[in-house]
Design a protein around this motif. Sequence first.
Motif, PDB file in Angstrom:
ATOM      1  N   ASP A   1       0.557  -1.141  -0.078  1.00  0.00           N
ATOM      2  CA  ASP A   1       0.236   0.173  -0.419  1.00  0.00           C
ATOM      3  C   ASP A   1       1.162   1.005   0.027  1.00  0.00           C
ATOM      4  O   ASP A   1       1.710   1.206   0.338  1.00  0.00           O
ATOM      5  CB  ASP A   1      -1.369   0.376   1.176  1.00  0.00           C
ATOM      6  N   GLU A   2       0.243   1.863  -0.940  1.00  0.00           N
ATOM      7  CA  GLU A   2       1.346   3.427  -1.192  1.00  0.00           C
ATOM      8  C   GLU A   2       1.550   3.898   0.411  1.00  0.00           C
ATOM      9  O   GLU A   2       2.659   4.720   0.949  1.00  0.00           O
ATOM     10  CB  GLU A   2       0.450   4.052  -1.871  1.00  0.00           C
ATOM     11  N   ARG A   3       0.451   4.143   1.079  1.00  0.00           N
ATOM     12  CA  ARG A   3       0.495   5.057   2.073  1.00  0.00           C
ATOM     13  C   ARG A   3       1.366   4.361   3.094  1.00  0.00           C
ATOM     14  O   ARG A   3       1.877   4.900   3.815  1.00  0.00           O
ATOM     15  CB  ARG A   3      -1.229   5.477   2.862  1.00  0.00           C
ATOM     16  N   VAL A   4       1.531   3.045   3.043  1.00  0.00           N
ATOM     17  CA  VAL A   4       1.984   2.839   4.068  1.00  0.00           C
ATOM     18  C   VAL A   4       3.635   2.885   3.759  1.00  0.00           C
ATOM     19  O   VAL A   4       4.474   3.067   4.746  1.00  0.00           O
ATOM     20  CB  VAL A   4       1.858   1.117   4.540  1.00  0.00           C
ATOM     21  N   VAL A   5       3.619   2.647   2.854  1.00  0.00           N
ATOM     22  CA  VAL A   5       5.247   2.173   2.027  1.00  0.00           C
ATOM     23  C   VAL A   5       5.373   3.903   2.307  1.00  0.00           C
ATOM     24  O   VAL A   5       7.126   4.228   2.871  1.00  0.00           O
ATOM     25  CB  VAL A   5       5.637   2.144   0.682  1.00  0.00           C
ATOM     26  N   ALA A   6       5.182   5.212   2.470  1.00  0.00           N
ATOM     27  CA  ALA A   6       5.258   6.033   2.465  1.00  0.00           C
ATOM     28  C   ALA A   6       5.619   6.031   4.533  1.00  0.00           C
ATOM     29  O   ALA A   6       6.256   7.119   4.570  1.00  0.00           O
ATOM     30  CB  ALA A   6       4.505   6.941   2.155  1.00  0.00           C
ATOM     31  N   ALA A   7       4.795   5.924   5.013  1.00  0.00           N
ATOM     32  CA  ALA A   7       4.963   6.006   6.379  1.00  0.00           C
ATOM     33  C   ALA A   7       6.334   5.321   6.496  1.00  0.00           C
ATOM     34  O   ALA A   7       6.419   6.151   7.912  1.00  0.00           O
ATOM     35  CB  ALA A   7       3.912   5.299   6.944  1.00  0.00           C
ATOM     36  N   ALA A   8       6.555   4.324   6.051  1.00  0.00           N
ATOM     37  CA  ALA A   8       8.272   3.134   6.084  1.00  0.00           C
ATOM     38  C   ALA A   8       9.202   3.918   6.408  1.00  0.00           C
ATOM     39  O   ALA A   8       9.730   3.726   6.528  1.00  0.00           O
ATOM     40  CB  ALA A   8       7.760   2.324   5.412  1.00  0.00           C
ATOM     41  N   ILE A   9       9.165   4.607   4.271  1.00  0.00           N
ATOM     42  CA  ILE A   9      10.673   5.657   4.712  1.00  0.00           C
ATOM     43  C   ILE A   9      10.277   6.724   5.155  1.00  0.00           C
ATOM     44  O   ILE A   9      12.246   7.123   6.067  1.00  0.00           O
ATOM     45  CB  ILE A   9       9.980   6.448   3.581  1.00  0.00           C
ATOM     46  N   TYR A  10       8.813   7.244   5.474  1.00  0.00           N
ATOM     47  CA  TYR A  10       9.827   8.661   7.183  1.00  0.00           C
ATOM     48  C   TYR A  10      10.407   7.661   8.505  1.00  0.00           C
ATOM     49  O   TYR A  10      11.557   8.045   8.694  1.00  0.00           O
ATOM     50  CB  TYR A  10       8.738   9.089   7.625  1.00  0.00           C
ATOM     51  N   TYR A  11       9.633   6.142   8.169  1.00  0.00           N
ATOM     52  CA  TYR A  11      10.144   5.811  10.036  1.00  0.00           C
ATOM     53  C   TYR A  11      11.836   5.108  10.236  1.00  0.00           C
ATOM     54  O   TYR A  11      12.547   5.554  10.578  1.00  0.00           O
ATOM     55  CB  TYR A  11       9.070   4.422  10.391  1.00  0.00           C
ATOM     56  N   LEU A  12      11.685   4.457   8.400  1.00  0.00           N
ATOM     57  CA  LEU A  12      13.890   4.572   8.519  1.00  0.00           C
ATOM     58  C   LEU A  12      14.077   5.255   8.198  1.00  0.00           C
ATOM     59  O   LEU A  12      15.166   5.325   9.307  1.00  0.00           O
ATOM     60  CB  LEU A  12      13.052   3.577   6.544  1.00  0.00           C
ATOM     61  N   LEU A  13      13.800   6.445   8.328  1.00  0.00           N
ATOM     62  CA  LEU A  13      14.841   8.466   7.900  1.00  0.00           C
ATOM     63  C   LEU A  13      15.478   8.093   9.915  1.00  0.00           C
ATOM     64  O   LEU A  13      16.460   8.337  10.255  1.00  0.00           O
ATOM     65  CB  LEU A  13      13.806   8.898   7.633  1.00  0.00           C
TER      66      LEU A  13
END
Length: 504
Positions: free
Chosen positions: A318-330
């Motif tokens: 899901d695009e929203r999940v991936v977007a949240a994960a990118i911020y969390y990864l940083l």
Amino acid sequence: MRAHLPILPILIPFAAALLQMAWPRLAWQRAIGLAATVLLLLASAWLTALCDDGLLRVYALGDWPAPYGIVLVVDRLAAMMTLLCAILGVATLLYASAGFDERGQHFHPLFQLQLVGLCGAFLTGDLFNLFVFFEVMLLASYTLLAHGGGLARTRAGISYVVLNLIGSALFLIALGLLYGTLGTLNLADMASRLTQPGHDAALARIAFALLIAVFALKAGLLPLSFWLPPTYGAAGAPVAALFAIMTKVGIVAILRVQAVALAPAMPDLLTGWLTTLALATIVFAALGALTADRLRALAAWLVLLSAGSLLLVPAATDERVVAAAIYYLLQSTLTGAAFFLVAGLIAVQRGGCGDDFRAGPPTATWVKLAFLVVAASSAGLPPFAGFVGKLMLLTALRQTAAGTATWIVLLGAGFLVMAALARQGCILLWKPPLERAPQPAAAVTWQQATATLLLVAAAPLLAILAGPLSDYAQRTAGQLQAPGAYVAGVLGAQAAATGNGVRR
């Protein structure tokens, strides 16, 4: 210059490693290393700014087009990860230049080769060259882990080497199966052939399952995660801080392979089992944090917990999940690295007591404040970036099939981590000693203080910039979840490239 920008994050540290081996004097190696990592930071920042237009940059080495030649593929995600790697490189090398690099030989060339492997793994568009960069990264990490000597590092190094050699063997087997089945190891070409008839789908599925298992080993997914806490906990503070991004290499590789190849052809390969094991990894890491006997060991368990949280994402598609994960990864990478450096400072100021959870000499007030910032961010407390990242991830995962279980596990793990940090932090920083330390405390150098504060500052700074960063993460996720544009850009289909906004 701009045309060759995609290869600079690999060439700069590689050239620095060669120069450092030619001039073995430590002062020269420090100067070359710091200059090279600053250049790497500038090149990565430039590359990230260029890629914000949404266009894919494909760099064909030797002018051989894909799938016949080696290509580097730069999108928003790859550029962001190289920039993150450069930021960690500058901070950890500055910290190590305060004297840690004197404890063994060849620290600086190996450090630069580690950066070569990390940046190359994020930039390559070919699975075989991903294996090559993995090996460069791992070979350098073997020696960096042992830098400074000691029984704990030797023990951790043996298990680390053995498990990663097994992973490398499985990686080669998976690549052999994929090449024998599809006739290519270029990721874009592979994705194109998977959607066409004429290949053994069952064999390709087995090969991809092996590949995902290898990436899961690198990321620390349970039951392949037992090596990570003792290894990271035994490493020196600057080495462990750089290692904080190594688990993310496996996670980014899973995200990339899933988005480009698996989602169009094998959408069910990660369904079910990956989410279950990721939740188990989070529980395992939270319980491990409660049992840690040293601050660096506790930080290692927190790195594993962040990896487990990120491994919830690939199966969601899901695009929203991936977007949240990118911020969390940083935020989790920078906070984890900062935690290791803070632990190193506390060990320096407490002398022979080190960062063990026992009463010892007092530490400086600013070090205590730095600990409070990284501890609060790691536990997901407001107003720091850890809270923003966890909130984004929980909100995005709420609508997934395992949404309820995810909320229970993540919130429960956060409570356990908060309890562990509060209890051990009070013992470590505020409990008065009952006896004198066996060794006198040492002074904190300006390099150590500057490097630590640079990374600690990320916790409030990423929270302040949460709006623009989440927008960037959303655009990055949208680009990652568009495999057609990736395939068209890499394979040079000009008509499709024009329609999808892809530049060669």
